[in-house]
Design an enzyme around this catalytic site. Sequence first.
Site, PDB file in Angstrom:
ATOM      1  CD  GLU A  11       2.205   8.980  -5.542  1.00 26.30           C
ATOM      2  OE1 GLU A  11       1.435   9.316  -4.292  1.00 26.30           O
ATOM      3  OE2 GLU A  11       2.256   9.997  -6.341  1.00 26.30           O
ATOM      4  CG  LEU A  12       0.151   1.653   0.049  1.00 25.10           C
ATOM      5  CD1 LEU A  12       0.436   0.342  -0.686  1.00 25.10           C
ATOM      6  CD2 LEU A  12       0.492   1.616   1.492  1.00 25.10           C
TER       7      LEU A  12
END
Length: 194
Positions: free
Chosen positions: A89-90
Site C-alpha cells: 500500500e505504498l
Amino acid sequence: MTRPSASGRIEVICGCMFSGKTEELIRRLNHVRIARQALAAFTPRRDTRYRPGNLVSHNGLSVAAQIVDTVDDIPTLVPAGAVAVALDELHFLDDPPERVVAVCQALADAGHRVIVAGLDQDFRALPFPALAQLMAVAEQVDKLMAICVRCGAYATRSQRLIDGRPAPRAAPTIAVGGLELYEARCRACYEAPA
Ligand SMILES: [Zn+2]
C-alpha cells in the site's frame, strides 16, 4: 563508499483496486519463507481496512507486518539479516516521492530485495508519483489487472463512487475503502470525475 550489492533489487507490484497486488506480494513472501530467508514487511498506518500490522489480501491470506508512519522508519526497523523488505500500500505514504525512491534505492544498494506493492493510479486515473518513479528505477515491474465490473474486460482503473456516482475530481486523493467505495473498471467503462 561501499559498492552496491549484486543481490539488491527493487520489485514493484502495481495495478488498480482488486487486481491482486497484496496476494502477489504475499505469494512472493511465502517463497522467501520457504527458502528460509528472513523477511521484514511493512504497511503504512493509514490502511485501516484490516487488522493493523498485517498484510491481508482480499482472500484472507496474511503476513505479519510492522506499521510505519513514514518511509524513513523502514531502514531503522529492518533486522540484520533480512533478505527481503516488503512494503504494501505504498500510495498511503505521505512522504515526498523522491524520499520514497531514495529509501528504496538505499535498501537495495545495501543488498536487500525490496518488494513494493501499491496503486499505480488514483481515482482520477492519474499516476501516484512515488510509485511511478519507483517503476522507472526498479529491476522488475509487474502490473496486475482486475476485471471490469461493467463489461468483464481487463480493468486498469479504480472508479471511486459516492452513492453510485463517480466521486468528484476535487475529492481527497486517498479514501480508504473496499467494494462499497471502489469498482475496478476498464478504460472504456471508466467515468472520468467531473
Ligand atoms: Zn469495462
